[in-house]
Scaffold this motif. Structure first.
Motif, short mmCIF file in Angstrom:
data_model
loop_
_atom_site.label_atom_id
_atom_site.label_comp_id
_atom_site.label_asym_id
_atom_site.label_seq_id
_atom_site.Cartn_x
_atom_site.Cartn_y
_atom_site.Cartn_z
N GLU A 149 82.63 117.13 -64.76
CA GLU A 149 81.81 116.49 -65.80
C GLU A 149 82.63 116.41 -67.08
OE1 GLU A 149 77.62 117.57 -66.16
OE2 GLU A 149 77.94 118.97 -64.51
N VAL A 150 82.29 115.42 -67.90
CA VAL A 150 82.91 115.29 -69.22
C VAL A 150 81.79 115.05 -70.23
CG1 VAL A 150 84.55 114.02 -70.65
CG2 VAL A 150 84.94 114.19 -68.19
N ALA A 151 81.81 115.82 -71.32
CA ALA A 151 80.88 115.60 -72.43
C ALA A 151 81.69 115.15 -73.63
CB ALA A 151 80.13 116.89 -72.75
N TYR A 152 81.24 114.08 -74.32
CA TYR A 152 81.93 113.55 -75.49
C TYR A 152 81.14 113.86 -76.75
CZ TYR A 152 84.49 110.77 -72.04
OH TYR A 152 85.25 110.37 -70.98
N ARG A 153 81.84 114.45 -77.76
CA ARG A 153 81.22 114.74 -79.06
C ARG A 153 82.11 114.17 -80.15
NH1 ARG A 153 82.03 119.69 -76.96
NH2 ARG A 153 83.32 120.18 -78.74
N PRO A 154 81.65 113.26 -80.98
CA PRO A 154 80.43 112.47 -80.84
C PRO A 154 80.58 111.50 -79.66
CG PRO A 154 81.77 111.59 -82.61
CD PRO A 154 82.46 112.84 -82.13
N PRO A 155 79.50 110.83 -79.28
CA PRO A 155 79.58 109.90 -78.14
C PRO A 155 80.60 108.79 -78.38
CG PRO A 155 77.30 110.37 -78.70
CD PRO A 155 78.14 110.96 -79.80
N VAL A 156 81.20 108.30 -77.29
CA VAL A 156 82.13 107.17 -77.34
C VAL A 156 81.30 105.91 -77.55
CG1 VAL A 156 83.85 105.83 -76.08
CG2 VAL A 156 83.75 108.32 -75.79
N ALA A 183 87.10 105.92 -82.45
CA ALA A 183 86.80 107.09 -83.26
C ALA A 183 87.41 108.32 -82.58
CB ALA A 183 85.29 107.27 -83.40
N THR A 184 87.59 109.38 -83.34
CA THR A 184 88.07 110.64 -82.78
C THR A 184 86.89 111.38 -82.18
OG1 THR A 184 89.84 110.77 -84.41
CG2 THR A 184 89.23 112.82 -83.30
N VAL A 185 87.02 111.76 -80.92
CA VAL A 185 85.99 112.52 -80.22
C VAL A 185 86.64 113.72 -79.54
CG1 VAL A 185 84.60 110.46 -79.80
CG2 VAL A 185 86.14 111.27 -78.03
N VAL A 186 85.84 114.69 -79.19
CA VAL A 186 86.31 115.81 -78.37
C VAL A 186 85.68 115.64 -77.00
CG1 VAL A 186 86.27 118.30 -78.04
CG2 VAL A 186 86.61 117.36 -80.34
N ALA A 187 86.53 115.56 -75.98
CA ALA A 187 86.07 115.47 -74.60
C ALA A 187 86.13 116.86 -73.98
CB ALA A 187 86.94 114.50 -73.81
N THR A 188 84.98 117.40 -73.62
CA THR A 188 84.93 118.70 -72.96
C THR A 188 84.81 118.46 -71.47
OG1 THR A 188 83.86 119.70 -74.87
CG2 THR A 188 83.69 120.89 -72.78
N THR A 189 85.89 118.79 -70.73
CA THR A 189 85.89 118.59 -69.29
C THR A 189 85.55 119.90 -68.60
OG1 THR A 189 88.24 119.11 -69.11
CG2 THR A 189 87.66 116.80 -69.47
N THR A 190 84.75 119.80 -67.56
CA THR A 190 84.32 120.98 -66.82
C THR A 190 84.54 120.74 -65.33
OG1 THR A 190 82.63 121.45 -68.47
CG2 THR A 190 82.38 122.54 -66.35
N GLN A 191 85.12 121.71 -64.65
CA GLN A 191 85.29 121.68 -63.19
C GLN A 191 84.51 122.86 -62.62
OE1 GLN A 191 87.12 119.56 -61.04
NE2 GLN A 191 87.29 118.26 -62.83
N ARG A 192 83.65 122.59 -61.65
CA ARG A 192 82.93 123.64 -60.92
C ARG A 192 83.43 123.61 -59.48
NH1 ARG A 192 79.30 121.36 -64.25
NH2 ARG A 192 78.46 122.70 -65.89
N TYR A 193 84.29 124.57 -59.15
CA TYR A 193 84.92 124.59 -57.84
C TYR A 193 83.95 125.11 -56.79
CZ TYR A 193 89.22 123.61 -60.28
OH TYR A 193 90.17 123.00 -61.04
N GLU A 194 83.88 124.38 -55.66
CA GLU A 194 82.98 124.75 -54.58
C GLU A 194 83.74 125.46 -53.46
OE1 GLU A 194 81.48 120.87 -53.85
OE2 GLU A 194 80.30 120.86 -55.68
N LEU A 229 88.88 129.26 -60.32
CA LEU A 229 87.68 129.63 -61.06
C LEU A 229 87.16 128.41 -61.82
CD1 LEU A 229 88.80 133.09 -62.50
CD2 LEU A 229 87.55 132.61 -60.38
N ASP A 230 85.85 128.34 -62.03
CA ASP A 230 85.29 127.26 -62.82
C ASP A 230 85.99 127.22 -64.17
OD1 ASP A 230 83.62 126.90 -60.70
OD2 ASP A 230 81.82 127.60 -61.71
N SER A 231 86.17 126.03 -64.71
CA SER A 231 86.91 125.92 -65.95
C SER A 231 86.30 124.88 -66.87
CB SER A 231 88.37 125.55 -65.67
OG SER A 231 88.43 124.26 -65.09
N SER A 232 86.65 124.99 -68.14
CA SER A 232 86.22 124.05 -69.15
C SER A 232 87.32 123.96 -70.20
CB SER A 232 84.92 124.52 -69.78
OG SER A 232 84.47 123.60 -70.74
N SER A 233 87.58 122.75 -70.70
CA SER A 233 88.58 122.61 -71.75
C SER A 233 88.19 121.47 -72.68
CB SER A 233 89.96 122.35 -71.15
OG SER A 233 89.96 121.16 -70.41
#
Length: 182
Positions: free
Chosen positions: A42-49, A54-65, A80-84
């Motif tokens: 998943e990716v969350a954008y702050r503020p939205p694209v 504009a400059t945004v921060v993309a928070t990427t998350t991986q949930r390993y199964e 391990l699950d990760s976020s950056s």
């Protein structure tokens, strides 16, 4: 066609690919993976694209199964699950393309981390899907000198509608993700 839709269409016609070829396998053949992990991304954008850059921060998350590790010289059994957080200057039309010189990391169940310096992240539209690929050579940690590749597929139709809408694109996913190290 509105100018926003035309801008999105122009941006989505750009199809790029990143290919990393490493030694050790016959020409044209991919080396056997020593790690294969299935996950959701998943990716969350702050503020939205939105339509304007504009400059945004993309928070990427991986949930390993599940992870399969075939290397005999590693104590690693799973990721391990990760976020950056990744800062980006982006708009709806520039969301697609290549971002070079990125630093990626995978943390393992041994509390060790594999670092991928100078990685390339490629975002393309392939039919109804958005494909995000991160690739590069592992420079430090477990599996150093091997090639890392992560592919995550998202529904592009929803992303396009949201990006061009009044609230912008705030979230991608969940998408199916595959990480390989070879």
């Amino acid at each position: 066609m509105t100018s926003r839709a035309a801008a999105w269409a122009a941006g989505t016609t750009l199809v790029l690919s990143a290919v990393t070829v490493m030694g050790g396998a016959p020409a044209g053949a991919m080396p056997a993976a020593v790690v294969r992990c299935d996950a959701t991304g998943e990716v969350a954008y702050r503020p939205p694209v939105g339509p304007d850059e504009a400059t945004v921060v993309a928070t990427t998350t991986q949930r390993y199964e599940t992870c399969t590790v075939t290397s005999d010289d590693s104590r690693v059994t799973k990721a391990l699950d990760s976020s950056s957080d990744v800062p980006l200057v982006v708009s709806c039309t520039s969301l697609l393309g290549v971002r070079e010189h990125q630093r990626l990391a995978v943390t393992w169940d041994t509390d060790e981390t594999s670092f991928i310096d100078d990685a390339v992240i490629t975002v393309t539209r392939q039919g109804p899907e958005l494909l995000v690929v991160g690739a590069g050579k592992i420079t430090d940690g477990p599996f150093a000198q091997l090639t890392y590749r992560n592919e995550t597929t998202y529904d592009a139709a929803d992303a396009r509608i949201e990006c061009l809408g009044p609230r912008g694109l705030s979230h991608l996913g969940p998408g199916r993700s595959l990480t390989t190290i070879a």
